[in-house]
Write a protein that holds these residues in place. Structure first.
Motif, PDB file in Angstrom:
ATOM      1  N   PHE A   1      -3.526  -5.689   3.729  1.00 36.73           N
ATOM      2  CA  PHE A   1      -2.786  -4.440   3.904  1.00 36.73           C
ATOM      3  C   PHE A   1      -1.271  -4.626   3.968  1.00 36.73           C
ATOM      4  O   PHE A   1      -0.533  -3.659   4.135  1.00 36.73           O
ATOM      5  CB  PHE A   1      -3.264  -3.732   5.174  1.00 36.73           C
ATOM      6  N   GLY A   2      -0.811  -5.881   3.858  1.00 35.67           N
ATOM      7  CA  GLY A   2       0.631  -6.134   3.880  1.00 35.67           C
ATOM      8  C   GLY A   2       1.259  -5.902   5.243  1.00 35.67           C
ATOM      9  O   GLY A   2       2.474  -5.694   5.347  1.00 35.67           O
ATOM     10  N   HIS A   3       0.430  -5.938   6.295  1.00 37.30           N
ATOM     11  CA  HIS A   3       0.935  -5.678   7.641  1.00 37.30           C
ATOM     12  C   HIS A   3       0.350  -6.686   8.618  1.00 37.30           C
ATOM     13  O   HIS A   3      -0.859  -6.902   8.648  1.00 37.30           O
ATOM     14  CB  HIS A   3       0.567  -4.259   8.084  1.00 37.30           C
ATOM     15  N   ASP A   4       1.218  -7.314   9.395  1.00 37.27           N
ATOM     16  CA  ASP A   4       0.798  -8.290  10.397  1.00 37.27           C
ATOM     17  C   ASP A   4       0.613  -7.589  11.741  1.00 37.27           C
ATOM     18  O   ASP A   4       1.570  -7.094  12.336  1.00 37.27           O
ATOM     19  CB  ASP A   4       1.853  -9.398  10.514  1.00 37.27           C
ATOM     20  N   ASN A   5      -0.617  -7.537  12.230  1.00 41.45           N
ATOM     21  CA  ASN A   5      -0.887  -6.898  13.522  1.00 41.45           C
ATOM     22  C   ASN A   5      -0.363  -7.704  14.707  1.00 41.45           C
ATOM     23  O   ASN A   5      -0.229  -7.179  15.804  1.00 41.45           O
ATOM     24  CB  ASN A   5      -2.393  -6.684  13.702  1.00 41.45           C
TER      25      ASN A   5
END
Length: 228
Positions: A187-191
């Motif tokens: 998703f191109g997002h680092d949680n």
């Protein structure tokens, strides 16, 4: 001659098909001669007990059963489990061999158009090919720097716990590591769950409960007779 009561008739109508199924499974099933617990051959509530009542223990129980019954084992009325390295090539066959998914395990997904919910071999292969570029050697190599960063973050977290003499939950931090990497890639997002152990523990426990509920739904969804 006294006719049986409606109650007796209904009981008989309920018992006869169940008795037929149980006798068939125990003596006439194509896998009737494969060793294993008789109760496992009769009913899948055996699996339910070790997977739900004693959460997640079925896989370890299977290991114990192999020690008792040997490398080929009957674990449910219609499933066998094989613990034999020589059989790996047969199970994990090349892509040109037809291997269709087990429909009973996919019926709760309710996403038949997805790759994970696709049963037919050829259709599953076509849908999987759309994802192949994401898992090519080149694509994975691009992730190396990000993965190294997460590995370093994980090592630093463990080092901090060691210095402070605080117990670290490996289940939580490994879940956080995997979640961060997969989320970034998908998703191109680092949680950044590695930076929040409380949030990581909460999410891991939520997923564990969800998977347990899926097992319960598997029992009561669709034909209950199959689970008797």
């Amino acid at each position: 001659m006294v006719l049986p009561s409606w109650t007796e008739t209904l009981i008989t109508l309920a018992i006869v098909p169940i008795a037929y199924v149980l006798v068939y499974r125990l003596y006439f099933s194509p896998i009737a001669k494969i060793p294993g617990p008789k109760l496992a051959a009769l009913t899948s509530w055996y699996e339910f007990y070790y997977d739900v009542i004693k959460p997640g223990q079925f896989v370890w129980h299977i290991k114990d059963l192999h020690e008792q019954y040997g490398p080929i084992l009957r674990i449910t009325p219609w499933e066998i489990h094989i613990n034999d390295p020589d059989f790996l090539d047969e199970i994990y066959a090349p892509s040109f061999c037809n291997r269709e998914k087990y429909s009973f395990q996919t019926r709760t997904l309710k996403v038949p158009m997805s790759m994970g919910g696709t049963i037919k071999h050829d259709l599953h292969r076509k849908r999987r090919e759309a994802l192949d570029p994401f898992f090519s050697k080149k694509s994975v190599t691009v992730l190396e720097s990000m993965i190294r960063h997460k590995v370093n973050q994980l090592c630093e977290l463990m080092e901090d716990h060691s210095k402070q003499e605080i117990v670290v939950s490996l289940s939580d931090v490994y879940f956080a590591f995997a979640n961060d990497v997969v989320s970034h890639y998908s998703f191109g997002h680092d949680n950044n769950l590695l930076g929040n152990e409380i949030k990581s523990s909460t999410q891991r426990n939520n997923i564990s409960r969800l998977l347990l509920e899926v097992k319960v739904i598997n029992v009561f969804h669709g034909s209950l007779m199959r689970w008797i």
